[in-house]
Design a protein around this motif. Structure first.
Motif, PDB file in Angstrom:
ATOM      1  N   TYR A 114       5.017  49.416  59.368  1.00 52.49           N
ATOM      2  CA  TYR A 114       6.414  48.353  59.620  1.00 52.49           C
ATOM      3  C   TYR A 114       6.104  47.562  60.854  1.00 52.49           C
ATOM      4  O   TYR A 114       5.914  48.257  61.957  1.00 52.49           O
ATOM      5  CB  TYR A 114       7.615  49.247  59.742  1.00 52.49           C
ATOM      6  CG  TYR A 114       7.835  49.922  58.648  1.00 52.49           C
ATOM      7  CD1 TYR A 114       7.424  51.434  58.492  1.00 52.49           C
ATOM      8  CD2 TYR A 114       8.523  49.428  57.174  1.00 52.49           C
ATOM      9  CE1 TYR A 114       7.587  52.262  57.262  1.00 52.49           C
ATOM     10  CE2 TYR A 114       8.882  50.329  56.304  1.00 52.49           C
ATOM     11  CZ  TYR A 114       8.357  51.667  56.244  1.00 52.49           C
ATOM     12  OH  TYR A 114       8.660  52.475  54.993  1.00 52.49           O
ATOM     13  N   CYS A 115       6.576  46.456  60.958  1.00 51.09           N
ATOM     14  CA  CYS A 115       6.793  45.653  62.085  1.00 51.09           C
ATOM     15  C   CYS A 115       8.155  45.701  62.419  1.00 51.09           C
ATOM     16  O   CYS A 115       9.131  45.679  61.471  1.00 51.09           O
ATOM     17  CB  CYS A 115       6.271  44.308  62.114  1.00 51.09           C
ATOM     18  SG  CYS A 115       6.817  42.996  61.016  1.00 51.09           S
ATOM     19  N   ALA A 116       8.584  45.410  63.466  1.00 57.56           N
ATOM     20  CA  ALA A 116       9.919  45.444  64.144  1.00 57.56           C
ATOM     21  C   ALA A 116      10.212  44.628  65.288  1.00 57.56           C
ATOM     22  O   ALA A 116       9.317  44.327  65.909  1.00 57.56           O
ATOM     23  CB  ALA A 116      10.280  46.719  64.388  1.00 57.56           C
ATOM     24  N   ALA A 117      11.421  43.943  65.521  1.00 62.56           N
ATOM     25  CA  ALA A 117      11.759  43.092  66.477  1.00 62.56           C
ATOM     26  C   ALA A 117      12.970  43.591  67.336  1.00 62.56           C
ATOM     27  O   ALA A 117      13.862  43.894  66.663  1.00 62.56           O
ATOM     28  CB  ALA A 117      12.012  41.582  65.946  1.00 62.56           C
ATOM     29  N   ALA A 118      12.720  43.269  68.668  1.00 64.47           N
ATOM     30  CA  ALA A 118      13.707  43.751  69.672  1.00 64.47           C
ATOM     31  C   ALA A 118      14.017  42.752  70.497  1.00 64.47           C
ATOM     32  O   ALA A 118      13.199  42.096  70.774  1.00 64.47           O
ATOM     33  CB  ALA A 118      13.432  44.986  70.579  1.00 64.47           C
ATOM     34  N   GLU A 119      15.612  42.581  70.452  1.00 60.54           N
ATOM     35  CA  GLU A 119      15.835  41.194  71.182  1.00 60.54           C
ATOM     36  C   GLU A 119      16.586  41.483  72.596  1.00 60.54           C
ATOM     37  O   GLU A 119      16.916  40.629  73.171  1.00 60.54           O
ATOM     38  CB  GLU A 119      16.859  40.503  70.349  1.00 60.54           C
ATOM     39  CG  GLU A 119      18.147  41.389  69.846  1.00 60.54           C
ATOM     40  CD  GLU A 119      19.080  40.517  68.962  1.00 60.54           C
ATOM     41  OE1 GLU A 119      18.964  39.123  68.638  1.00 60.54           O
ATOM     42  OE2 GLU A 119      20.051  40.913  68.421  1.00 60.54           O
ATOM     43  N   ARG A 120      16.704  42.758  72.933  1.00 61.21           N
ATOM     44  CA  ARG A 120      17.266  43.087  74.213  1.00 61.21           C
ATOM     45  C   ARG A 120      16.321  43.529  75.199  1.00 61.21           C
ATOM     46  O   ARG A 120      15.127  43.790  74.860  1.00 61.21           O
ATOM     47  CB  ARG A 120      18.178  44.262  73.771  1.00 61.21           C
ATOM     48  CG  ARG A 120      19.507  44.008  73.140  1.00 61.21           C
ATOM     49  CD  ARG A 120      20.349  45.083  72.658  1.00 61.21           C
ATOM     50  NE  ARG A 120      19.196  45.524  71.679  1.00 61.21           N
ATOM     51  CZ  ARG A 120      19.847  46.947  70.805  1.00 61.21           C
ATOM     52  NH1 ARG A 120      21.102  47.342  71.298  1.00 61.21           N
ATOM     53  NH2 ARG A 120      19.421  47.348  69.927  1.00 61.21           N
ATOM     54  N   GLY A 121      16.640  43.422  76.475  1.00 64.34           N
ATOM     55  CA  GLY A 121      16.209  43.458  77.636  1.00 64.34           C
ATOM     56  C   GLY A 121      14.813  43.861  78.039  1.00 64.34           C
ATOM     57  O   GLY A 121      14.157  43.320  79.255  1.00 64.34           O
ATOM     58  N   MET A 122      14.021  44.992  77.537  1.00 68.16           N
ATOM     59  CA  MET A 122      12.763  45.380  78.121  1.00 68.16           C
ATOM     60  C   MET A 122      11.627  44.612  77.947  1.00 68.16           C
ATOM     61  O   MET A 122      11.693  43.736  77.029  1.00 68.16           O
ATOM     62  CB  MET A 122      12.678  46.766  77.455  1.00 68.16           C
ATOM     63  CG  MET A 122      12.440  46.760  76.032  1.00 68.16           C
ATOM     64  SD  MET A 122      14.050  46.206  75.135  1.00 68.16           S
ATOM     65  CE  MET A 122      13.572  46.637  73.581  1.00 68.16           C
ATOM     66  N   VAL A 123      10.487  44.773  78.643  1.00 65.21           N
ATOM     67  CA  VAL A 123       9.345  44.228  78.438  1.00 65.21           C
ATOM     68  C   VAL A 123       8.725  44.701  77.284  1.00 65.21           C
ATOM     69  O   VAL A 123       8.268  43.935  76.263  1.00 65.21           O
ATOM     70  CB  VAL A 123       8.328  44.433  79.689  1.00 65.21           C
ATOM     71  CG1 VAL A 123       6.966  44.157  79.299  1.00 65.21           C
ATOM     72  CG2 VAL A 123       9.129  44.007  80.997  1.00 65.21           C
TER      73      VAL A 123
END
Length: 125
Positions: free
Chosen positions: A95-104
């Motif tokens: 699975y690929c996933a996307a994160a939009e909040r703060g971390m590198v």
């Protein structure tokens, strides 16, 4: 919101290679940290690799270091997972996933906001 579609999975012999792709649509792709996770039958979903928004930072789980490479092309809204020297224990739905909040970068699935539907990778011995 972003939609993610994985492709590139399949059946390969041990020692072989596959390249997974994850195409994103929706909001600006470069604003997301991207990750790859996998889930084998009867097991929990596990982290595989992650890449920062610019592509300058990556992180891998120990079992794939030196064999897998994550990369991204922000102009094509796509993240890749090049998998070499595949082993039967790499068999899983990826699975690929996307994160939009703060971390590198992050290996924590709870930090990811959007997920694709998954693509099956089967490695035969």
């Amino acid at each position: 919101q972003v939609q993610l579609v994985e492709s590139g999975g399949g059946l390969v012999q041990a020692g072989g290679s596959l390249r997974l792709s994850c195409a994103a649509s929706g909001r600006t792709f470069s604003s997301y940290v991207m990750g790859w996770f996998r889930q084998a039958p009867g097991k929990e979903r596990e982290f595989v690799a992650t890449i920062s928004r610019s592509g300058g930072a990556t992180l891998y789980t120990d079992s794939v270091k030196g064999r897998f490479t994550i990369s991204r092309d922000n102009a094509k809204n796509t993240v890749y997972l090049q998998m070499n020297s595949l082993k039967p224990e790499d068999t899983a739905v990826y699975y690929c996933a996307a994160a939009e909040r703060g971390m590198v970068v992050t290996a924590l699935p709870q930090r990811y906001d959007y997920w694709g539907q998954g693509t099956q990778v089967t490695v035969s011995s």
